[in-house]
Design an enzyme around this catalytic site. Structure first.
Site, PDB file in Angstrom:
ATOM      1  N   TRP A  11       1.185  -1.542  -0.817  1.00 11.74           N
ATOM      2  CA  TRP A  11       0.760  -0.850  -2.034  1.00 11.74           C
ATOM      3  C   TRP A  11      -0.478  -0.002  -1.759  1.00 11.74           C
ATOM      4  O   TRP A  11      -0.556   1.160  -2.159  1.00 11.74           O
ATOM      5  CB  TRP A  11       0.509  -1.862  -3.140  1.00 11.74           C
ATOM      6  CG  TRP A  11       0.119  -1.337  -4.491  1.00 11.74           C
ATOM      7  CD1 TRP A  11      -0.816  -1.856  -5.330  1.00 11.74           C
ATOM      8  CD2 TRP A  11       0.678  -0.207  -5.205  1.00 11.74           C
ATOM      9  NE1 TRP A  11      -0.892  -1.137  -6.495  1.00 11.74           N
ATOM     10  CE2 TRP A  11       0.018  -0.120  -6.447  1.00 11.74           C
ATOM     11  CE3 TRP A  11       1.651   0.741  -4.902  1.00 11.74           C
ATOM     12  CZ2 TRP A  11       0.298   0.884  -7.375  1.00 11.74           C
ATOM     13  CZ3 TRP A  11       1.950   1.741  -5.827  1.00 11.74           C
ATOM     14  CH2 TRP A  11       1.271   1.797  -7.051  1.00 11.74           C
ATOM     15  N   TYR A  48       3.516  -2.550   7.347  1.00 12.57           N
ATOM     16  CA  TYR A  48       3.850  -2.615   5.920  1.00 12.57           C
ATOM     17  C   TYR A  48       4.708  -1.463   5.412  1.00 12.57           C
ATOM     18  O   TYR A  48       5.526  -1.655   4.524  1.00 12.57           O
ATOM     19  CB  TYR A  48       2.556  -2.696   5.096  1.00 12.57           C
ATOM     20  CG  TYR A  48       1.793  -3.973   5.309  1.00 12.57           C
ATOM     21  CD1 TYR A  48       2.254  -5.169   4.798  1.00 12.57           C
ATOM     22  CD2 TYR A  48       0.618  -3.983   6.050  1.00 12.57           C
ATOM     23  CE1 TYR A  48       1.563  -6.354   5.003  1.00 12.57           C
ATOM     24  CE2 TYR A  48      -0.087  -5.167   6.262  1.00 12.57           C
ATOM     25  CZ  TYR A  48       0.390  -6.352   5.741  1.00 12.57           C
ATOM     26  OH  TYR A  48      -0.292  -7.512   5.944  1.00 12.57           O
ATOM     27  N   LYS A 102      -2.691  -7.258  -9.195  1.00 14.07           N
ATOM     28  CA  LYS A 102      -2.028  -7.855 -10.350  1.00 14.07           C
ATOM     29  C   LYS A 102      -2.052  -9.374 -10.252  1.00 14.07           C
ATOM     30  O   LYS A 102      -1.707  -9.930  -9.212  1.00 14.07           O
ATOM     31  CB  LYS A 102      -0.576  -7.362 -10.440  1.00 14.07           C
ATOM     32  CG  LYS A 102      -0.450  -5.854 -10.627  1.00 14.07           C
ATOM     33  CD  LYS A 102       0.988  -5.384 -10.600  1.00 14.07           C
ATOM     34  CE  LYS A 102       1.086  -3.873 -10.774  1.00 14.07           C
ATOM     35  NZ  LYS A 102       2.489  -3.382 -10.751  1.00 14.07           N
ATOM     36  N   GLY A 132       1.911  -0.457 -13.562  1.00 15.88           N
ATOM     37  CA  GLY A 132       3.155   0.077 -14.082  1.00 15.88           C
ATOM     38  C   GLY A 132       4.273  -0.117 -13.088  1.00 15.88           C
ATOM     39  O   GLY A 132       4.077  -0.693 -12.012  1.00 15.88           O
ATOM     40  N   SER A 134       6.193   0.406 -10.164  1.00 14.27           N
ATOM     41  CA  SER A 134       5.872   1.222  -8.980  1.00 14.27           C
ATOM     42  C   SER A 134       6.088   0.445  -7.693  1.00 14.27           C
ATOM     43  O   SER A 134       5.183  -0.263  -7.244  1.00 14.27           O
ATOM     44  CB  SER A 134       4.417   1.694  -9.055  1.00 14.27           C
ATOM     45  OG  SER A 134       3.559   0.600  -9.360  1.00 14.27           O
ATOM     46  N   LYS A 187       4.706 -10.407 -15.437  1.00 15.66           N
ATOM     47  CA  LYS A 187       6.026  -9.891 -15.022  1.00 15.66           C
ATOM     48  C   LYS A 187       6.480 -10.465 -13.686  1.00 15.66           C
ATOM     49  O   LYS A 187       7.678 -10.620 -13.445  1.00 15.66           O
ATOM     50  CB  LYS A 187       6.004  -8.360 -15.000  1.00 15.66           C
ATOM     51  CG  LYS A 187       4.980  -7.738 -14.051  1.00 15.66           C
ATOM     52  CD  LYS A 187       5.544  -7.400 -12.690  1.00 15.66           C
ATOM     53  CE  LYS A 187       4.485  -6.819 -11.770  1.00 15.66           C
ATOM     54  NZ  LYS A 187       5.027  -6.394 -10.468  1.00 15.66           N
ATOM     55  N   SER A 250      11.517  -5.750  -4.943  1.00  8.86           N
ATOM     56  CA  SER A 250      10.543  -6.694  -5.498  1.00  8.86           C
ATOM     57  C   SER A 250      10.504  -7.983  -4.683  1.00  8.86           C
ATOM     58  O   SER A 250      11.515  -8.678  -4.552  1.00  8.86           O
ATOM     59  CB  SER A 250      10.899  -7.022  -6.950  1.00  8.86           C
ATOM     60  OG  SER A 250      10.233  -8.196  -7.376  1.00  8.86           O
ATOM     61  N   GLU A 277       2.996 -12.587  -5.428  1.00  6.97           N
ATOM     62  CA  GLU A 277       1.950 -12.842  -6.422  1.00  6.97           C
ATOM     63  C   GLU A 277       2.361 -13.868  -7.479  1.00  6.97           C
ATOM     64  O   GLU A 277       1.540 -14.649  -7.956  1.00  6.97           O
ATOM     65  CB  GLU A 277       1.535 -11.539  -7.104  1.00  6.97           C
ATOM     66  CG  GLU A 277       0.665 -10.626  -6.243  1.00  6.97           C
ATOM     67  CD  GLU A 277      -0.773 -11.092  -6.129  1.00  6.97           C
ATOM     68  OE1 GLU A 277      -1.091 -12.212  -6.551  1.00  6.97           O
ATOM     69  OE2 GLU A 277      -1.582 -10.317  -5.597  1.00  6.97           O
TER      70      GLU A 277
END
Length: 329
Positions: A11, A48, A102, A132, A134, A187, A250, A277
């Protein structure tokens, strides 16, 4: 303007790449010296984001203080590592800090913006949250993405909006930083449940039900953090939930898939081999549910499967055979 990013994972690297068009230079902080050298020597992060050739104005360092000498700083590391990573930094001048992390801190039950405020001892008006739907890989490939940037000082948020927006990276702004952070945290837990459902081959109906009821669980945190309920139905809430619960990029969803397919928690973590996470966030959600007497059946089952070794099929039975009730209660 120069941008510093705390982190060099997928990220953080994707943010560096997409935003490098808007900044004179972008510098990433890496814990791993090999990652930093790979970025500096080859303009790649093979660990990554191996498929992305990074722009030439991106570099990396293992010196954290160098990051905080840049004009704007983004923090993009796992939530549970924020406090220990930045708490020794002493800012010599006012900076705008953007959280792209997050989660909820275990123990303190605080959101990223609170941890950043305490760790750096800076006014909350200088702290923002970027969140958001992403996936890092899609952002780095410059596929269309829309996110929310939230902060209490809307005029500063507007300035950052102009700095961060690109042709493929659209930024909306909000004053509800807590609401944006709630969505980004919860989420991931619901995505684990959706992945497990798909791993069990329970069908599209089950997945849609989990997303919808998971969104309802997300709303339970609004009064606790004094957030705006509307934010939960925006990009950082519903948008990010749909993406993370259905998209195979994900890590949280893939972890759930493996659990549903019969892998143990330990085996699934080993196969993903990156930070998931939701595994840590569900601990904090468990603590919040006990502290505020929240009914969060999906999150509770995720917790029990991960930490109490509850059989995944038994978890489904427990969810489906709960006491009958009104939809919104």
């Amino acid at each position: 303007m120069k941008l510093g990013i705390v982190g060099a994972g997928s990220w953080a690297t994707a943010l560096a790449h997409i935003l490098s068009k808007n900044f004179q230079s972008v510098i990433l902080w890496a814990r791993d010296k090999d990652v930093a050298e790979n970025i500096n020597q080859n303009h790649k992060n093979d660990k990554y984001l191996p498929d992305i050739l990074l722009n030439s104005n991106i570099s990396a360092t293992i010196d954290l203080e160098e990051i905080f000498r840049q004009d704007i700083i983004i923090i993009a590391i796992p939530m549970q590592h924020i406090r220990e990573t930045i708490s020794n930094i002493k800012l010599k001048e006012e900076k705008m800090i953007i959280s792209a992390s997050k989660g909820i801190e275990i123990g303190s039950l605080k959101l990223p913006s609170d941890v950043i405020k305490e760790s750096l001892d800076i006014p909350e008006e200088n702290i923002f949250a970027l969140s958001g739907p992403s996936f890092a890989k899609e952002v780095a490939k410059e596929l269309p993405t829309a996110l929310t940037l939230a902060g209490k000082d809307i005029q500063k948020a507007e300035k950052l909006q102009q700095l961060l927006n690109t042709k493929t990276f659209r930024i909306y702004i909000s004053e509800d930083i807590k609401g944006v952070e709630i969505g980004g945290a919860v989420k991931n837990v619901i995505a684990i449940a959706c992945g497990a459902s798909d791993g069990l081959k329970l069908g599209n109906n089950a997945r849609a039900s989990l997303i919808t009821r998971g969104l309802y669980e997300m709303t339970k945190f609004v009064p606790i953090f004094n957030a705006n309920p509307q934010t939960i139905y925006g990009l950082s809430g519903l948008g990010d939930l749909v993406l993370t619960a259905t998209g195979d990029l994900s890590r949280n969803r893939r972890f759930g898939l493996l659990i549903g397919e019969g892998y143990s928690v330990e085996e699934a973590i080993k196969k993903i081999n990156q930070t998931i996470e939701g595994i840590e966030t569900v601990k904090a959600i468990k603590q919040l549910s006990e502290k505020y007497n929240l009914e969060l059946p999906i999150s509770e089952m995720v917790y029990k499967v991960i930490y109490e070794k509850l059989n995944i099929k038994k978890a489904v039975d427990l969810l489906m055979n709960r006491e009958l009730k009104k939809e919104f209660l």
